[in-house]
Design a protein around this motif. Structure first.
Motif, PDB file in Angstrom:
ATOM      1  N   PHE A  97      54.606  34.586  41.642  1.00 38.37           N
ATOM      2  CA  PHE A  97      53.273  35.168  41.480  1.00 38.37           C
ATOM      3  C   PHE A  97      52.850  35.162  40.018  1.00 38.37           C
ATOM      4  O   PHE A  97      51.681  34.888  39.694  1.00 38.37           O
ATOM      5  CB  PHE A  97      53.254  36.581  42.050  1.00 38.37           C
ATOM      6  CG  PHE A  97      51.954  37.299  41.874  1.00 38.37           C
ATOM      7  CD1 PHE A  97      50.784  36.788  42.411  1.00 38.37           C
ATOM      8  CD2 PHE A  97      51.898  38.488  41.160  1.00 38.37           C
ATOM      9  CE1 PHE A  97      49.579  37.461  42.242  1.00 38.37           C
ATOM     10  CE2 PHE A  97      50.708  39.149  40.991  1.00 38.37           C
ATOM     11  CZ  PHE A  97      49.539  38.634  41.531  1.00 38.37           C
ATOM     12  N   SER A 112      41.524  33.450  42.993  1.00 37.98           N
ATOM     13  CA  SER A 112      42.924  33.100  43.249  1.00 37.98           C
ATOM     14  C   SER A 112      43.081  31.709  43.839  1.00 37.98           C
ATOM     15  O   SER A 112      44.098  31.411  44.459  1.00 37.98           O
ATOM     16  CB  SER A 112      43.547  34.128  44.199  1.00 37.98           C
ATOM     17  OG  SER A 112      42.820  34.203  45.409  1.00 37.98           O
ATOM     18  N   ARG A 153      47.373  34.047  46.393  1.00 40.39           N
ATOM     19  CA  ARG A 153      47.664  35.415  46.844  1.00 40.39           C
ATOM     20  C   ARG A 153      47.994  35.430  48.338  1.00 40.39           C
ATOM     21  O   ARG A 153      48.926  36.103  48.771  1.00 40.39           O
ATOM     22  CB  ARG A 153      46.486  36.339  46.533  1.00 40.39           C
ATOM     23  CG  ARG A 153      46.179  36.469  45.047  1.00 40.39           C
ATOM     24  CD  ARG A 153      45.016  37.411  44.792  1.00 40.39           C
ATOM     25  NE  ARG A 153      44.605  37.365  43.397  1.00 40.39           N
ATOM     26  CZ  ARG A 153      45.138  38.112  42.428  1.00 40.39           C
ATOM     27  NH1 ARG A 153      46.093  38.986  42.730  1.00 40.39           N
ATOM     28  NH2 ARG A 153      44.718  38.012  41.179  1.00 40.39           N
ATOM     29  N   VAL A 177      49.912  42.058  44.232  1.00 41.62           N
ATOM     30  CA  VAL A 177      49.200  40.833  44.594  1.00 41.62           C
ATOM     31  C   VAL A 177      47.798  41.160  45.077  1.00 41.62           C
ATOM     32  O   VAL A 177      46.830  40.459  44.750  1.00 41.62           O
ATOM     33  CB  VAL A 177      49.992  40.070  45.682  1.00 41.62           C
ATOM     34  CG1 VAL A 177      49.223  38.843  46.156  1.00 41.62           C
ATOM     35  CG2 VAL A 177      51.365  39.648  45.157  1.00 41.62           C
ATOM     36  N   TRP A 178      47.652  42.228  45.840  1.00 40.88           N
ATOM     37  CA  TRP A 178      46.353  42.583  46.409  1.00 40.88           C
ATOM     38  C   TRP A 178      45.455  43.324  45.423  1.00 40.88           C
ATOM     39  O   TRP A 178      44.240  43.321  45.577  1.00 40.88           O
ATOM     40  CB  TRP A 178      46.556  43.445  47.650  1.00 40.88           C
ATOM     41  CG  TRP A 178      47.246  42.721  48.767  1.00 40.88           C
ATOM     42  CD1 TRP A 178      47.289  41.366  48.969  1.00 40.88           C
ATOM     43  CD2 TRP A 178      47.981  43.307  49.844  1.00 40.88           C
ATOM     44  NE1 TRP A 178      47.999  41.068  50.096  1.00 40.88           N
ATOM     45  CE2 TRP A 178      48.453  42.241  50.663  1.00 40.88           C
ATOM     46  CE3 TRP A 178      48.304  44.614  50.202  1.00 40.88           C
ATOM     47  CZ2 TRP A 178      49.217  42.457  51.812  1.00 40.88           C
ATOM     48  CZ3 TRP A 178      49.055  44.831  51.341  1.00 40.88           C
ATOM     49  CH2 TRP A 178      49.505  43.765  52.142  1.00 40.88           C
TER      50      TRP A 178
END
Length: 352
Positions: A97, A112, A153, A177-178
């Protein structure tokens, strides 16, 4: 004479044009022109350059369910193969990530989407060296509306679905990530959009209803809940600690995220992954249909033959009874003649 020469030159065809025309006329036509219709039977427009029908066309139609099953099976095989050659633990996915975020630096906030080059470079740094494998991953997990891009993502979430670590560890990673705007909390709309992404339209209402219940339980179990909280609390967001703590406890919230973040192996294995196997499957279906039609035709012929035999037997029985009665009548007349001692009289023939 000069004018005649000029007129003669005007009527002549240049040698280069003659050579091109001759070469074109000498070329054999692979397909003869059949009509002014295209291969679908539609009339050709005047602006169309198509002059010939296709010799043969073959169309294989996959229904939507089989196509989806094939895609899920392909994705599952790719994920299992990737898990062998790349570190897909929570720590490894966190590093991946970070590589994706580094590749997307300079884009807008919340963007993203990355291209195949950035995707390939990040995976190579994670130990995945096979270019064919990387290309298949990109093509099978790319964005449906932008095939030349992939949402990293969403891809991290997909990789987390085959991770076997506890659900709270995966949620701790996925929260970062969110959290696109780095606010430290997820609002109802932010988390809701992530949850319903990729859900079938038939299951959308069920998932939305379940998510509303999950949101209500997380907000009610939060230590920072408001005193005058009413309803699901969509205005205020939830923190990472709230999400992880709610998923750690046994209950509906844990079961919901376990179902959403765990990818199961495809249940159906009847569909093959290659085109040749699909052709064999279609050929087997055609053979079965031909055999079924042949059996129906044989049954029809047998029924017809049985009806004809019954009709013939009926006719023979009727004919036998008639001949027997005629024989009995003839014997009776002969016996009468013997008793009378006379001969049968003949009627006089009528005059012509």
């Amino acid at each position: 004479m000069a004018e005649e020469g000029e007129e003669g030159d005007k009527g002549r065809v240049p040698p280069t044009t003659r050579a091109m025309t001759a070469s074109r006329s000498s070329r054999p036509l692979l397909i003869k022109p059949l009509s002014k219709l295209d291969h679908l039977g539609l009339p050709l427009s005047s602006s169309s350059n198509q002059k010939f029908k296709y010799a043969r066309t073959c169309t294989i139609i996959f229904d939507q369910e089989k196509a989806r099953d094939l895609k899920e099976e392909k994705q599952w095989v790719l994920l299992k193969d990737t898990k062998v050659v790349m570190d897909m633990s929570t720590a490894g996915l966190k590093r991946l990530f970070s590589l994706f975020k580094e590749a997307s630096r300079g884009m807008g906030v919340g963007d993203s989407m990355i291209g195949p080059r950035a995707f390939s470079l990040a995976l190579r740094q994670m130990g995945l060296r096979d270019p064919v494998h990387i290309d298949r991953l990109f093509k099978n997990f790319n964005h449906p509306n932008q095939p030349e891009k992939i949402d990293f993502r969403e891809y991290i979430r997909t990789l987390c679905s085959v991770n076997e670590e506890p659900i709270e560890d995966r949620l701790r990673l996925l929260f970062d990530v969110w959290d696109v705007d780095h606010s430290g909390s997820l609002s109802y709309s932010e988390l809701g959009i992530i949850i319903v992404t990729g859900v079938d339209s038939g299951d959308l209402d069920t998932v939305t209803e379940a998510f509303n219940r999950v949101w209500s339980e997380i907000r009610s179990q939060s230590q920072n809940k408001e005193e005058d909280w009413i309803g699901p609390g969509r205005a205020a967001g939830i923190s990472k600690e709230d999400l992880v703590e709610s998923a750690r406890r046994p209950g509906f919230v844990r079961d919901f995220f376990m179902q959403q973040l765990t990818r199961q192996a495809p249940a159906s294995k009847e569909h093959s992954l290659n085109f040749a196997a699909r052709l064999r499957e279609l050929e087997a279906q055609i053979v079965k249909e031909v055999e079924r039609d042949g059996l129906k035709e044989q049954e029809a012929r047998a029924a017809k033959a049985a009806a004809a035999a019954a009709e013939l037997k009926k006719r023979r029985s009727l004919g036998g009874s008639k001949s027997a009665s005629s024989i009995l009548l003839g014997a009776d007349s002969k016996s009468k003649l013997k008793l009378s001692g006379g001969s049968p009289t003949r009627l006089p023939r009528a005059a012509d």
